[in-house]
Design a protein around this motif. Structure first.
Motif, PDB file in Angstrom:
ATOM      1  N   ARG A   6       0.633  -0.955   0.087  1.00  0.00           N
ATOM      2  CA  ARG A   6       0.056  -0.487  -0.184  1.00  0.00           C
ATOM      3  C   ARG A   6       1.103   1.219   0.480  1.00  0.00           C
ATOM      4  N   TRP A   7       1.997   1.444   0.921  1.00  0.00           N
ATOM      5  CA  TRP A   7       2.809   2.268   0.810  1.00  0.00           C
ATOM      6  C   TRP A   7       3.631   2.537  -0.139  1.00  0.00           C
ATOM      7  N   TYR A   8       3.244   1.769  -1.404  1.00  0.00           N
ATOM      8  CA  TYR A   8       4.546   1.766  -3.054  1.00  0.00           C
ATOM      9  C   TYR A   8       3.334   2.184  -3.774  1.00  0.00           C
ATOM     10  N   GLU A   9       2.418   2.155  -3.459  1.00  0.00           N
ATOM     11  CA  GLU A   9       0.917   2.161  -4.182  1.00  0.00           C
ATOM     12  C   GLU A   9       1.224   3.568  -4.300  1.00  0.00           C
ATOM     13  N   ALA A  10       0.564   4.344  -2.364  1.00  0.00           N
ATOM     14  CA  ALA A  10       0.854   5.653  -2.522  1.00  0.00           C
ATOM     15  C   ALA A  10       1.789   6.513  -3.061  1.00  0.00           C
ATOM     16  N   LEU A  11       2.493   6.003  -2.834  1.00  0.00           N
ATOM     17  CA  LEU A  11       4.134   6.934  -3.201  1.00  0.00           C
ATOM     18  C   LEU A  11       3.589   7.268  -4.999  1.00  0.00           C
TER      19      LEU A  11
END
Length: 61
Positions: A6-11
């Motif tokens: 989720r962090w990767y996708e938010a970035l």
């Protein structure tokens, strides 16, 4: 979905030049959250260096 994904996708959604690298699919497994301290840190370093070369962030060797 794992928090790290989720962090990767938010970035990525924010426009950050990020790349998801699935280590097990590259034959690298058993890593902790401190990749630089694991016994296979050289293999991880080569992946990161390759990414940096692709982005022209490091001189070619």
């Amino acid at each position: 979905m794992p928090k790290v994904r989720r962090w990767y996708e938010a970035l990525a959604a924010a426009g950050v030049d990020a790349q998801w690298i699935d280590l097990p699919s590259r034959g690298i497994a058993g890593n902790s959250h401190a990749l630089m301290a694991d016994t296979n840190s050289d293999a991880i370093g080569e992946i990161v260096r390759g990414w940096m070369r692709e982005k022209n962030l490091v001189a070619p060797s």
